[in-house]
Motif scaffolding. Structure first.
Motif, PDB file in Angstrom:
ATOM      1  N   GLU A   1      99.353  26.873  22.040  1.00 22.10           N
ATOM      2  CA  GLU A   1      99.834  29.118  22.116  1.00 22.10           C
ATOM      3  C   GLU A   1     101.338  29.762  21.861  1.00 22.10           C
ATOM      4  O   GLU A   1     101.509  28.635  21.750  1.00 22.10           O
ATOM      5  CB  GLU A   1      99.751  29.175  23.364  1.00 22.10           C
ATOM      6  N   TYR A   2     101.038  30.565  21.035  1.00 22.53           N
ATOM      7  CA  TYR A   2     101.922  31.359  20.571  1.00 22.53           C
ATOM      8  C   TYR A   2     102.578  32.396  21.766  1.00 22.53           C
ATOM      9  O   TYR A   2     101.564  33.553  21.725  1.00 22.53           O
ATOM     10  CB  TYR A   2     102.258  32.135  19.680  1.00 22.53           C
TER      11      TYR A   2
ATOM     12  N   THR B   1     105.375  35.355  37.168  1.00 23.46           N
ATOM     13  CA  THR B   1     104.367  34.732  36.496  1.00 23.46           C
ATOM     14  C   THR B   1     103.261  34.185  37.777  1.00 23.46           C
ATOM     15  O   THR B   1     102.475  33.200  37.706  1.00 23.46           O
ATOM     16  CB  THR B   1     105.584  32.926  36.088  1.00 23.46           C
ATOM     17  N   ASN B   2     103.185  34.544  38.584  1.00 24.38           N
ATOM     18  CA  ASN B   2     102.176  34.284  39.374  1.00 24.38           C
ATOM     19  C   ASN B   2     100.782  35.035  39.410  1.00 24.38           C
ATOM     20  O   ASN B   2      99.558  34.403  40.119  1.00 24.38           O
ATOM     21  CB  ASN B   2     102.947  34.559  41.098  1.00 24.38           C
ATOM     22  N   ASN B   3     101.198  35.884  38.343  1.00 21.98           N
ATOM     23  CA  ASN B   3      99.869  36.336  37.724  1.00 21.98           C
ATOM     24  C   ASN B   3      99.173  36.568  36.810  1.00 21.98           C
ATOM     25  O   ASN B   3     100.520  36.465  36.197  1.00 21.98           O
ATOM     26  CB  ASN B   3      99.250  37.847  38.787  1.00 21.98           C
ATOM     27  N   TYR B   4      98.195  36.407  36.285  1.00 13.80           N
ATOM     28  CA  TYR B   4      97.801  36.261  35.072  1.00 13.80           C
ATOM     29  C   TYR B   4      96.518  36.297  34.758  1.00 13.80           C
ATOM     30  O   TYR B   4      95.378  36.132  35.674  1.00 13.80           O
ATOM     31  CB  TYR B   4      98.063  34.489  34.225  1.00 13.80           C
ATOM     32  N   ALA B   5      96.500  37.116  33.208  1.00 16.48           N
ATOM     33  CA  ALA B   5      94.878  37.516  32.740  1.00 16.48           C
ATOM     34  C   ALA B   5      94.136  36.922  31.588  1.00 16.48           C
ATOM     35  O   ALA B   5      95.290  36.239  30.599  1.00 16.48           O
ATOM     36  CB  ALA B   5      94.818  38.887  32.439  1.00 16.48           C
TER      37      ALA B   5
ATOM     38  N   ILE C   1     103.424  38.291  27.187  1.00 20.03           N
ATOM     39  CA  ILE C   1     102.050  38.349  26.021  1.00 20.03           C
ATOM     40  C   ILE C   1     101.852  36.943  25.529  1.00 20.03           C
ATOM     41  O   ILE C   1     103.225  36.596  24.871  1.00 20.03           O
ATOM     42  CB  ILE C   1     101.776  39.586  25.735  1.00 20.03           C
ATOM     43  N   GLY C   2     100.679  36.515  25.029  1.00 17.35           N
ATOM     44  CA  GLY C   2     100.526  34.809  24.602  1.00 17.35           C
ATOM     45  C   GLY C   2      99.449  35.397  24.158  1.00 17.35           C
ATOM     46  O   GLY C   2      99.167  35.654  24.421  1.00 17.35           O
ATOM     47  N   VAL C   3      99.384  34.333  22.293  1.00 24.97           N
ATOM     48  CA  VAL C   3      98.014  34.397  22.046  1.00 24.97           C
ATOM     49  C   VAL C   3      98.099  32.756  21.975  1.00 24.97           C
ATOM     50  O   VAL C   3      98.361  32.034  21.866  1.00 24.97           O
ATOM     51  CB  VAL C   3      98.233  35.262  20.769  1.00 24.97           C
TER      52      VAL C   3
ATOM     53  N   VAL D   1      98.207  37.424  29.140  1.00 24.11           N
ATOM     54  CA  VAL D   1      99.261  38.738  30.156  1.00 24.11           C
ATOM     55  C   VAL D   1      99.570  37.807  31.672  1.00 24.11           C
ATOM     56  O   VAL D   1      98.993  37.214  32.288  1.00 24.11           O
ATOM     57  CB  VAL D   1      98.529  39.686  30.046  1.00 24.11           C
ATOM     58  N   SER D   2     100.733  37.693  31.297  1.00 26.50           N
ATOM     59  CA  SER D   2     101.671  37.144  32.657  1.00 26.50           C
ATOM     60  C   SER D   2     101.867  38.994  33.252  1.00 26.50           C
ATOM     61  O   SER D   2     102.729  39.747  32.210  1.00 26.50           O
ATOM     62  CB  SER D   2     102.802  36.179  32.445  1.00 26.50           C
TER      63      SER D   2
END
Length: 572
Positions: free
Chosen positions: A530-531, A101-105, A537-539, A570-571
């Motif tokens: 947020e879902y 979880t240390n990276n996300y976009a 992956i989240g929306v 995205v994580s």
């Protein structure tokens, strides 16, 4: 004679013995002959008077009172030598976590031509060494007013290293904010048909060194911090700053002695003019600390040099904290004073519609920068918490200030703002502030803060663009492991703005005469959903200014109405 007597006795005993010999009965006769029993009288058991109980029984069936027994148990260790020993923990083999979880976009889009892109990268697994970077882009374009455009970019690198004795932190980055002078005057819309572009570039560097905590309290604790930036607008105004600060603290018996020293060296350039605004500060203190109290006494020496005016000031420093109910409620109070730097960078971040050269004095054709002087600052209040679920702080303060900076539109260009000062020696500010954080449950958290100000100025009619009341609140709700909701509310009380007769619709002999314009209060509400479709992956979707109010934070600059943005994160 004795002999004969003995023989006669023995013979008589043998005769008697023979007479008692039982007659033998044949076995066949014994089966049919059981013998004879003669009953003389009935048997009646009779007790003597000595063993009789001459007392009637008590049939009330009452239970007697039993006194409470007190036991004195000694706390003694029972040593049993059975040959057993402490169990050793079995080390598990290193395993890679399921999700990093240390990276996300994040990417998103919305109305008003909104585009959003964001990325955050970090090594994340080594707690003693953290290295990473981030980048962000956000742009919007309004449709109600010409030139109502905004864009923001951020990029940076950071690092953190924990060594045996010290901890190092550092960050370097670049920020850019761009907009236009789209200020719209309702009575004179023709004044600004072609808004001019404006942007701000900010290149910054931060570094910090801190000594690690040691069990030995006699050791010297220290820290060193450096901060520098290069800031400028789209025109010729530039501000460069380099600040260095240090702190040392030493415990001696029942008290601590220490000092804070800093130097802030800032230079301003505009229209081939330059000006220095340097501040040196020395704060020495002694701190007495007990189980439920902490008292700090000291003095602060502040020197301003390099500019139009050079000043030296000494301020007392008193800070007291007492725990009424340890870990739940504490009262705090203090008295201090200081010099607050007037920075082009901080003012432009709050109001990006400053004129091309906001510090230029046209009458003397020189740059004028005046730092705010807090001659006296008295404060006090109550703070505390109830575990990790509830925290609060409420306090009051009183200040005596001179050289307060305010925003004011230019007389000949209402879409641009200048910096003006109230140089009164008797300016006063009374205020109330409060913060609260509540964690209702693991799924619901609430927070908020409040700030109330009451200004009494000597020269200016009002505290321009400063509301008496500001209120902010936020919440986050985890509906389930996959659905999250967050919301924010911001309330800004009515404000006063300085304008001129020709723009405010006031008839008079002098169209450039200043007038006071009332700006209504406003409420800005935003919310997001947020879902988490998968673990990585989240929306999301987010709405801002849900009340769809084109309110004005600064006069003649309406904000964007209701805007919505949605996308995917995205994580990895």
């Amino acid at each position: 004679m004795l002999k004969y007597t003995l023989l006669i006795g023995l013979g008589f005993c043998s005769f008697v013995t023979f007479a008692q010999e039982e007659e033998q009965v044949p076995q066949e006769e014994a089966k049919g002959n059981l013998g004879e029993i003669e009953v003389v009288r009935d048997y009646k058991p009779i007790l003597a008077d000595a063993v009789k109980i001459r007392q009637s029984p008590d049939l009330t069936n009452n239970r007697k009172y039993l006194s409470k027994l007190n036991y004195s148990v000694f706390d003694r260790k029972l040593d049993i030598n059975t040959g057993t020993h402490r169990l050793e923990i079995q080390q598990l083999p290193a395993m890679r976590p399921d999700i990093l979880t240390n990276n996300y976009a994040k990417i998103g889009a919305g109305n008003f031509n909104t585009l959003l892109g964001e990325v955050y990268i970090s090594n994340g697994e080594d707690q003693a060494l953290q290295v990473g970077g981030f980048a962000k882009h956000l742009s919007q374009k309004g449709s109600d007013y010409e030139g109502q455009n905004f864009s923001e970019q951020k990029i940076g690198l950071f690092g953190r290293s924990i060594l045996d004795r010290i901890t190092l932190n550092g960050e370097i980055g670049f920020n850019r904010y761009a907009t236009r002078y789209y200020g719209f005057v309702p009575l004179q819309p023709e004044l600004n048909t072609d808004p001019t572009k404006q942007h701000y570039n900010d290149l910054y560097l931060k570094g910090e060194l801190n000594s690690n905590y040691e069990d030995n309290e006699e050791l010297l604790s220290y820290s060193l911090k450096v901060d520098g930036y290069l800031f400028g607008n789209a025109f010729s105004t530039k501000e460069n700053s380099f600040a260095l600060s240090a702190n040392i603290n030493k415990k001696v018996n029942a008290f601590n002695v220490g000092a804070n020293v800093s130097g802030d060296f800032t230079s301003l350039k505009s229209n081939d003019l330059s000006l220095g605004n340097h501040i040196a500060r020395l704060n020495s203190y002694i701190r007495f600390q007990g189980k439920n109290y902490k008292l700090t006494l000291g003095a602060t020496l502040v020197s301003e040099f390099g500019g139009e005016e050079n000043r030296n000031n000494i301020f007392p420093t008193v800070d007291f904290d007492f725990a009424l109910v340890p870990e739940y409620a504490s009262i705090y109070a203090g008295v201090k004073g200081d010099v607050v730097k007037t920075s082009f960078r901080s003012l432009a971040n709050e109001n990006p519609f400053l004129t091309e050269s906001p510090f230029l004095d046209t009458t003397s054709n020189s740059l004028v920068v005046r730092n705010m002087l807090e001659k006296l600052h008295v404060f006090g209040g109550l703070k505390g918490n109830a575990g990790a679920t509830f925290g609060y702080k409420v306090g009051v303060f009183y200040k005596q200030i001179s050289d307060l900076p305010f925003y004011a539109i230019q007389p000949n260009s209402p879409s641009r703002y200048d910096i003006i000062y109230d140089r009164g020696e008797k300016n006063k500010v009374f205020g109330l502030e409060g913060d609260i954080n509540v964690r209702v449950s693991e799924a619901v958290s609430l927070g908020g803060n409040l700030l109330f100000n009451e200004y009494d100025l000597e020269n200016e009619a009002e505290a321009w663009y400063i509301p008496k009341l500001r209120l902010a609140a936020n919440t986050r709700i985890n509906i389930s492991k996959k659905v999250y909701i967050d919301g924010e509310l911001f309330f800004n009380d009515a404000m006063k703005a300085k304008s001129y007769q020709q723009y405010a619709g006031v008839s008079g002999t002098d169209p450039n005469a200043p007038v006071t314009v009332s700006m209504p209060s406003f409420v800005d509400i935003s919310a997001g959903l947020e879902y988490r479709a998968t673990k990585q992956i989240g929306v999301y979707v987010r709405g801002n200014n849900l009340l769809n109010k084109g309110y004005e934070r600064f006069l003649y600059y309406p904000r964007l109405g209701f805007n919505i943005i949605g996308g995917v994160n995205v994580s990895f």
